[in-house]
Design a protein around this motif. Structure first.
Motif, PDB file in Angstrom:
ATOM      1  N   UNK A 279       0.820  -1.208   0.000  1.00  0.00           N
ATOM      2  CA  UNK A 279       0.000   0.000   0.000  1.00  0.00           C
ATOM      3  C   UNK A 279       0.855   1.259   0.000  1.00  0.00           C
ATOM      4  N   UNK A 280       2.064   1.184   0.566  1.00  0.00           N
ATOM      5  CA  UNK A 280       2.928   2.359   0.616  1.00  0.00           C
ATOM      6  C   UNK A 280       3.595   2.648  -0.717  1.00  0.00           C
ATOM      7  N   UNK A 281       3.877   1.608  -1.507  1.00  0.00           N
ATOM      8  CA  UNK A 281       4.628   1.799  -2.749  1.00  0.00           C
ATOM      9  C   UNK A 281       3.766   1.715  -4.005  1.00  0.00           C
ATOM     10  N   UNK A 282       2.635   1.008  -3.938  1.00  0.00           N
ATOM     11  CA  UNK A 282       1.751   0.960  -5.103  1.00  0.00           C
ATOM     12  C   UNK A 282       1.292   2.351  -5.529  1.00  0.00           C
ATOM     13  N   UNK A 283       0.983   3.285  -4.601  1.00  0.00           N
ATOM     14  CA  UNK A 283       0.631   4.634  -5.061  1.00  0.00           C
ATOM     15  C   UNK A 283       1.719   5.297  -5.905  1.00  0.00           C
ATOM     16  N   UNK A 330      -3.686  15.994 -15.885  1.00  0.00           N
ATOM     17  CA  UNK A 330      -2.393  16.446 -15.362  1.00  0.00           C
ATOM     18  C   UNK A 330      -2.535  16.875 -13.901  1.00  0.00           C
ATOM     19  N   UNK A 331      -3.632  17.556 -13.589  1.00  0.00           N
ATOM     20  CA  UNK A 331      -3.870  17.947 -12.195  1.00  0.00           C
ATOM     21  C   UNK A 331      -4.031  16.716 -11.309  1.00  0.00           C
ATOM     22  N   UNK A 332      -4.763  15.708 -11.808  1.00  0.00           N
ATOM     23  CA  UNK A 332      -4.929  14.477 -11.037  1.00  0.00           C
ATOM     24  C   UNK A 332      -3.594  13.767 -10.857  1.00  0.00           C
ATOM     25  N   UNK A 333      -2.756  13.774 -11.893  1.00  0.00           N
ATOM     26  CA  UNK A 333      -1.442  13.134 -11.781  1.00  0.00           C
ATOM     27  C   UNK A 333      -0.594  13.822 -10.717  1.00  0.00           C
ATOM     28  N   UNK A 334      -0.690  15.158 -10.648  1.00  0.00           N
ATOM     29  CA  UNK A 334       0.028  15.863  -9.587  1.00  0.00           C
ATOM     30  C   UNK A 334      -0.474  15.433  -8.213  1.00  0.00           C
ATOM     31  N   UNK A 335      -1.794  15.407  -8.036  1.00  0.00           N
ATOM     32  CA  UNK A 335      -2.349  15.018  -6.739  1.00  0.00           C
ATOM     33  C   UNK A 335      -1.983  13.585  -6.377  1.00  0.00           C
ATOM     34  N   UNK A 336      -1.983  12.695  -7.367  1.00  0.00           N
ATOM     35  CA  UNK A 336      -1.614  11.307  -7.095  1.00  0.00           C
ATOM     36  C   UNK A 336      -0.148  11.191  -6.710  1.00  0.00           C
ATOM     37  N   UNK A 337       0.705  12.043  -7.273  1.00  0.00           N
ATOM     38  CA  UNK A 337       2.109  12.049  -6.849  1.00  0.00           C
ATOM     39  C   UNK A 337       2.214  12.478  -5.396  1.00  0.00           C
ATOM     40  N   UNK A 338       1.394  13.457  -5.006  1.00  0.00           N
ATOM     41  CA  UNK A 338       1.389  13.889  -3.607  1.00  0.00           C
ATOM     42  C   UNK A 338       0.883  12.776  -2.692  1.00  0.00           C
ATOM     43  N   UNK A 339      -0.129  12.046  -3.146  1.00  0.00           N
ATOM     44  CA  UNK A 339      -0.633  10.910  -2.373  1.00  0.00           C
ATOM     45  C   UNK A 339       0.454   9.859  -2.201  1.00  0.00           C
ATOM     46  N   UNK A 340       1.229   9.622  -3.247  1.00  0.00           N
ATOM     47  CA  UNK A 340       2.315   8.646  -3.162  1.00  0.00           C
ATOM     48  C   UNK A 340       3.344   9.067  -2.124  1.00  0.00           C
ATOM     49  N   UNK A 341       3.672  10.348  -2.087  1.00  0.00           N
ATOM     50  CA  UNK A 341       4.618  10.847  -1.077  1.00  0.00           C
ATOM     51  C   UNK A 341       4.061  10.668   0.329  1.00  0.00           C
ATOM     52  N   UNK A 343       1.895   8.426   1.303  1.00  0.00           N
ATOM     53  CA  UNK A 343       1.889   7.003   1.652  1.00  0.00           C
ATOM     54  C   UNK A 343       3.259   6.554   2.139  1.00  0.00           C
ATOM     55  N   UNK A 344       4.318   6.984   1.461  1.00  0.00           N
ATOM     56  CA  UNK A 344       5.666   6.615   1.900  1.00  0.00           C
ATOM     57  C   UNK A 344       5.973   7.202   3.273  1.00  0.00           C
ATOM     58  N   UNK A 345       5.539   8.437   3.505  1.00  0.00           N
ATOM     59  CA  UNK A 345       5.774   9.062   4.806  1.00  0.00           C
ATOM     60  C   UNK A 345       5.029   8.314   5.915  1.00  0.00           C
ATOM     61  N   UNK A 346       3.796   7.910   5.630  1.00  0.00           N
ATOM     62  CA  UNK A 346       3.023   7.153   6.614  1.00  0.00           C
ATOM     63  C   UNK A 346       3.694   5.824   6.933  1.00  0.00           C
ATOM     64  N   UNK A 347       4.181   5.153   5.908  1.00  0.00           N
ATOM     65  CA  UNK A 347       4.847   3.861   6.111  1.00  0.00           C
ATOM     66  C   UNK A 347       6.106   4.029   6.949  1.00  0.00           C
ATOM     67  N   UNK A 375      -3.057   3.890   5.085  1.00  0.00           N
ATOM     68  CA  UNK A 375      -2.337   3.287   3.966  1.00  0.00           C
ATOM     69  C   UNK A 375      -3.293   2.536   3.051  1.00  0.00           C
ATOM     70  N   UNK A 376      -4.225   1.795   3.626  1.00  0.00           N
ATOM     71  CA  UNK A 376      -5.193   1.079   2.798  1.00  0.00           C
ATOM     72  C   UNK A 376      -6.025   2.056   1.975  1.00  0.00           C
ATOM     73  N   UNK A 377      -6.380   3.202   2.550  1.00  0.00           N
ATOM     74  CA  UNK A 377      -7.146   4.201   1.816  1.00  0.00           C
ATOM     75  C   UNK A 377      -6.322   4.846   0.709  1.00  0.00           C
ATOM     76  N   UNK A 378      -5.042   5.087   0.947  1.00  0.00           N
ATOM     77  CA  UNK A 378      -4.182   5.603  -0.121  1.00  0.00           C
ATOM     78  C   UNK A 378      -4.170   4.634  -1.299  1.00  0.00           C
ATOM     79  N   UNK A 379      -4.084   3.346  -0.990  1.00  0.00           N
ATOM     80  CA  UNK A 379      -4.077   2.340  -2.052  1.00  0.00           C
ATOM     81  C   UNK A 379      -5.394   2.353  -2.818  1.00  0.00           C
ATOM     82  N   UNK A 380      -6.510   2.346  -2.092  1.00  0.00           N
ATOM     83  CA  UNK A 380      -7.814   2.307  -2.744  1.00  0.00           C
ATOM     84  C   UNK A 380      -8.026   3.544  -3.608  1.00  0.00           C
ATOM     85  N   UNK A 381      -7.695   4.699  -3.070  1.00  0.00           N
ATOM     86  CA  UNK A 381      -7.897   5.937  -3.834  1.00  0.00           C
ATOM     87  C   UNK A 381      -7.015   5.970  -5.075  1.00  0.00           C
TER      88      UNK A 381
END
Length: 655
Positions: A279-283, A330-341, A343-347, A375-381
């Motif tokens: 869940x931390x790295x899949x985002x 492109x805006x969604x891709x930016x937000x998803x990159x932020x979500x990925x960051x 998730x890693x911080x949470x892990x 983390x599970x929510x980051x993965x689902x989103x």
């Protein structure tokens, strides 16, 4: 793995190859990059050959990496490798995920590194898998039936599948190579059920044939991710004691199990905590797919003319609907990159905590939210957002979006596969919604009028083009939905006193509401991450106009959730009708910066370039696929990064 880097620079770079160059020694980074670029030349034409070669390519990649346990221990490196392999070839990513994150990750998490004494898993000489799902029942993770019986005389275990409904499912049907799997099974010591533990089990021997006591079905084709999926059953397969991933537990000389976890529920949560790495790295992998897909769609649209009668010959990006879809992606891709960051911080925080510092959330629909809800929510989103994004971009690219060679079909299948894989998203959202409603329940929480929702207006920034507007709006929506669900659950609980099936009768009519609340909760976390990411831009994160991108993605989501926002009174009808105009304002603000935004958000042009990226799409497509007999050959240069023959390889996007 210790790697020196300049703070706030390489660690924040979006380009996955740049990040890998910072995270690996120079020689290994160059080797890995070249192997990824060349891997498609080895891609087999048939699904089964592709399945087998996926692991062989992984073994070649592993030769340029540190031992697998070191990779798993370095969250940034694991995420960057996940993203690179997903961009290059989703089936290669799935093989990487199963081997590194789940199989070796379980060994690292549960103290089982000694189970790999010769380093066969560490260097991917043996294919590693993870077996938890049992095919016959829904929610099998909560009721695992595979048994590991302890033999006190031999001090070993035997593995048994009680019936065909308990057959395990995973990518293990590529016979002909050595395979091991971490198998989740119920530990039986005498008459005692000790809960679910993990065991490292030989699936095949060195000759590639099923190991004694193991049967493997033929391949079950899955078009979205063509890997050797199959069913596994165990018939007394013998497991040495040191292949038990005991995680601090032990069995004494009298055959009594001693487990530091206080309950079977806690033991299951701990055993399945290897999912945190997924869940931390899949985002990160999903953010890579989003950025790559959005960049391709924008480049394709930027060079494409429309002959519609409104304005014949005008660029398709002049149309607001195309802007909302492509610039919005492109805006969604930016937000998803932020979500990925995030998730890693949470892990990182979870890894620093004690194993006993679990969230204490009850398991109801699945174990995933209890293992770690955020983390599970980051993965689902992430997975659902990317599937929606790529699906929309396919449509916006017309028939070209359906060509396998342009990768969008493969990326869409990959994202959709993870709606179920790695923890079912629906079950994650159901549990998250239920848990939040229960947390907000109070004795004095009761309906606030006929519509339940308070009459007072929500207070958040008045300008919807402000990046802070959407986090405030979605938080207000979450809170009102949570209060309403808590009140509804309390009302039902009072009427069901003494019912034998009280929990089912309580929640069954409320499941749609719980699902909606879980989804909104995930969107809130992502919105907060996007605002934090837009602030990080001021500290050197190289994405121009990050705040406008975060705001545009928020408006996209607000339009999608217009019904709940209106129903709860968070937004008025006038505010909802104004959303498209606000999106127009943001698209205009972003217009001049779009080339730089695309360059910053595209993580993998060097790994997965297609004809959609080229200024002259038609010429690039002809160059990739050749000309018919008697036609002049195109002089356009190849856009492939694989090898001299890579541009004619059509397997990359569908695998």
């Amino acid at each position: 793995m210790n790697t020196e880097r300049r703070p706030g620079e390489e660690a924040d770079a979006i380009d996955v190859l740049t990040r890998l160059s910072a995270l690996l020694p120079p020689r290994r980074a160059a080797e890995f990059r070249q192997l990824l670029a060349d891997h498609r030349a080895e891609h087999g034409a048939s699904a089964l050959r592709t399945d087998v070669s996926a692991h062989r390519r992984l073994a070649r990649l592993a030769a340029s990496l540190p031992p697998a346990a070191e990779v798993v221990a370095d969250a940034e490196l694991l995420a960057a490798l996940s993203e690179a392999t997903a961009l290059a070839d989703p089936s290669l990513y799935q093989t990487f995920l199963s081997h590194y994150t789940l199989c070796v990750g379980s060994l690292v998490l549960l103290g089982g590194k000694a189970a790999d004494p010769d380093g066969a898993l560490a260097h991917a000489r043996t294919k590693g898998s993870f077996l938890v799902t049992e095919i016959g029942d829904a929610g099998s993770h909560l009721g695992i039936r595979t048994e590991a019986r302890f033999d006190p005389v031999r001090r070993a275990f035997t593995l048994h599948t009680p019936d065909h409904r308990a057959a395990k499912f995973s990518s293990v049907a590529a016979l002909g190579l050595p395979q091991q799997a971490v198998v989740c099974a119920r530990l039986l010591t005498g008459a005692r059920d000790g809960g679910v533990f993990s065991f490292l089990v030989d699936i095949t021997g060195a000759d590639g044939r099923p190991a004694p006591g193991v049967s493997v079905s033929g391949p079950l084709p899955v078009g979205a991710l063509p890997l050797p999926y199959g069913l596994v059953r165990f018939h007394g397969a013998r497991i040495p004691y040191d292949r038990w991933l005991a995680d601090g537990a032990g069995i004494d000389a009298t055959g009594v199990l001693h487990d530091p976890q206080p309950s079977a529920e806690a033991r299951l949560q701990r055993t399945l905590s290897c999912g945190q790495g997924l869940w931390a790295t899949l985002p990160s992998a999903m953010a890579g797919l989003a950025g790559r897909s959005a960049a391709m769609a924008w480049r394709f649209s930027a060079g494409r003319r429309s002959h519609g009668r409104l304005a014949p010959g005008s660029p398709v990006l002049e149309y607001r609907t195309q802007q909302h879809a492509v610039v919005g992606a492109l805006a969604a891709a930016f937000s998803l990159r932020c979500t990925a960051r995030a998730a890693l911080s949470t892990w990182a925080g979870l890894r620093a905590a004690s194993p006993s510092d679990g969230p204490g959330t009850a398991m109801t629909f699945s174990p995933w939210a209890a293992v770690d809800r955020s983390l599970a929510l980051y993965k689902a989103h992430s997975t659902r957002a990317v599937a929606d994004l790529v699906d929309s971009l396919q449509h916006r690219c017309g028939v070209s979006g359906l060509f396998d060679h342009n990768r969008l079909p493969g990326y869409l299948g990959f994202a959709r596969a993870f709606d179920n894989a790695g923890g079912d998203n629906t079950l994650i959202l159901l549990d998250a919604g239920r848990a939040l409603a229960e947390e907000r329940a109070r004795p004095d929480r009761r309906p606030a009028g006929p519509g339940r929702f308070p009459a007072d207006p929500c207070r958040f920034p008045a300008d919807p083009t402000d990046a802070a507007w959407w986090p405030a709006a979605v938080t207000a929506l979450q809170d009102r939905l949570a209060d309403d669900l808590a009140a509804a659950a309390a009302d039902r609980a009072e009427s069901l006193h003494g019912s034998l099936q009280r929990d089912l009768e309580l929640w069954n009519p409320l499941l749609e509401d719980a699902l909606e609340l879980g989804d909104v909760q995930a969107r809130r976390l992502a919105a907060e991450a996007a605002v934090e990411g837009s602030a990080a831009h001021r500290r050197g994160w190289p994405v121009p106009q990050a705040a406008d991108l975060a705001a545009l993605d928020g408006l996209r989501q607000a339009r999608r959730l217009a019904g709940p926002l209106l129903a709860t009174g968070v937004l008025t009808p006038t505010a909802v009708r104004a959303l498209p105009a606000a999106m127009d304002v943001l698209c205009d603000r972003l217009r001049q910066a779009l080339p730089d935004i695309v360059a910053a958000l595209d993580p993998g042009a060097g790994l997965a370039r297609t004809a959609l990226d080229e200024p002259d799409y038609a010429a690039a497509l002809l160059a990739a696929h050749g000309a018919s007999a008697g036609a002049p050959a195109s002089s356009s240069t190849s856009f492939s990064t694989g090898s001299s023959t890579g541009s004619s390889d059509r397997t990359g996007s569908t695998s």
